[in-house]
Design a protein around this motif. Sequence first.
Motif, PDB file in Angstrom:
ATOM      1  N   SER A  31     -12.726   0.211 -29.954  1.00  0.00           N
ATOM      2  CA  SER A  31     -12.482  -1.208 -30.337  1.00  0.00           C
ATOM      3  C   SER A  31     -10.489  -1.693 -30.267  1.00  0.00           C
ATOM      4  N   HIS A  32      -9.819  -0.626 -30.134  1.00  0.00           N
ATOM      5  CA  HIS A  32      -8.419  -0.699 -30.276  1.00  0.00           C
ATOM      6  C   HIS A  32      -7.862  -0.687 -28.993  1.00  0.00           C
ATOM      7  N   PHE A  35      -9.287  -3.878 -22.057  1.00  0.00           N
ATOM      8  CA  PHE A  35     -10.060  -3.349 -20.935  1.00  0.00           C
ATOM      9  C   PHE A  35      -9.455  -2.550 -20.001  1.00  0.00           C
ATOM     10  N   GLU A  36      -8.138  -2.798 -19.609  1.00  0.00           N
ATOM     11  CA  GLU A  36      -7.643  -1.661 -18.676  1.00  0.00           C
ATOM     12  C   GLU A  36      -7.491  -0.499 -19.311  1.00  0.00           C
ATOM     13  N   GLU A  37      -7.151  -0.078 -20.753  1.00  0.00           N
ATOM     14  CA  GLU A  37      -7.082   1.066 -21.040  1.00  0.00           C
ATOM     15  C   GLU A  37      -8.790   1.715 -21.246  1.00  0.00           C
ATOM     16  N   GLY A  38      -9.470   1.002 -21.521  1.00  0.00           N
ATOM     17  CA  GLY A  38     -10.979   1.345 -21.476  1.00  0.00           C
ATOM     18  C   GLY A  38     -11.508   1.988 -20.053  1.00  0.00           C
ATOM     19  N   GLN A 206      -7.030   7.031 -33.006  1.00  0.00           N
ATOM     20  CA  GLN A 206      -6.186   5.880 -32.298  1.00  0.00           C
ATOM     21  C   GLN A 206      -5.140   6.256 -31.241  1.00  0.00           C
ATOM     22  N   LEU A 207      -5.850   7.037 -30.237  1.00  0.00           N
ATOM     23  CA  LEU A 207      -5.207   7.272 -28.950  1.00  0.00           C
ATOM     24  C   LEU A 207      -5.048   6.175 -27.985  1.00  0.00           C
ATOM     25  N   GLN A 208      -4.115   6.157 -27.482  1.00  0.00           N
ATOM     26  CA  GLN A 208      -3.733   5.045 -26.356  1.00  0.00           C
ATOM     27  C   GLN A 208      -3.642   5.820 -24.967  1.00  0.00           C
TER      28      GLN A 208
END
Length: 241
Positions: A31-32, A35-38, A206-208
Amino acid sequence: MVRQSATGSAIDGVLMEYRTFPAESLVIIPSHLSFEEGATLGCVGVTAYNCLFGEKPIAAGDTVLLLGTGAVSMFAAQYASAVGAEVIFTSSSDVKIAKLRQLGFLKAINYTRTPQWHVEVLKMTGGLGVSHIVETGGQSTLRKSIECIRTGGYIHCVGFLDTTAPDPGDLELTDNGFCKNYVVRGVFVGSVALFREMNQFISRHQLQPMIDRVFPFDHVPNAYEYFKKQVHMGKVVIQVA
């Protein structure tokens, strides 16, 4: 075969505005994440997770060697750091090594200046070698990976980025290599179950995902040209909407 059913491999991928998928193949992104990161998770994210958690999970105190600074390596570095493992990179670019140090990854070897990088890896680990290697080079780097893996370590083969012709000696293995009881395993992405497990891990820590650059949908050719230059670190993303 798995490759014949992999989206974006032997069949069309997702460079399109609309597409249907079997419901059982879909996952909910953390959830954090945007869409680009997903969008970065579906191939390299799962591949890196499979390497480090699919067979023998890494743990604090382990050492992970990552060949290059592509997206698989960058994901693996984040996963390893999250559990307290140490990371060593190889790269041909001092610019990228400087960026790695800015990100907190202080151990990196320029393999163009240090062709015998496996010797340097052994020095960095006090002669023990590394616990895991994410092997993206292929045939011409595998022997060196074997030379610097520790006893009982894992070499996860995921790619063949090094296109140089291997020296005949690279095909020979030393007695030292065989005595280590290491495991060489091929990794091709991962299952939906592993994907869901990875998403839980990403949410928990909480990784980005590391995105180098995002291109709009009408600049697809520019995105491919940029990717071909191999100056990126992490993922190059095309924004569909």
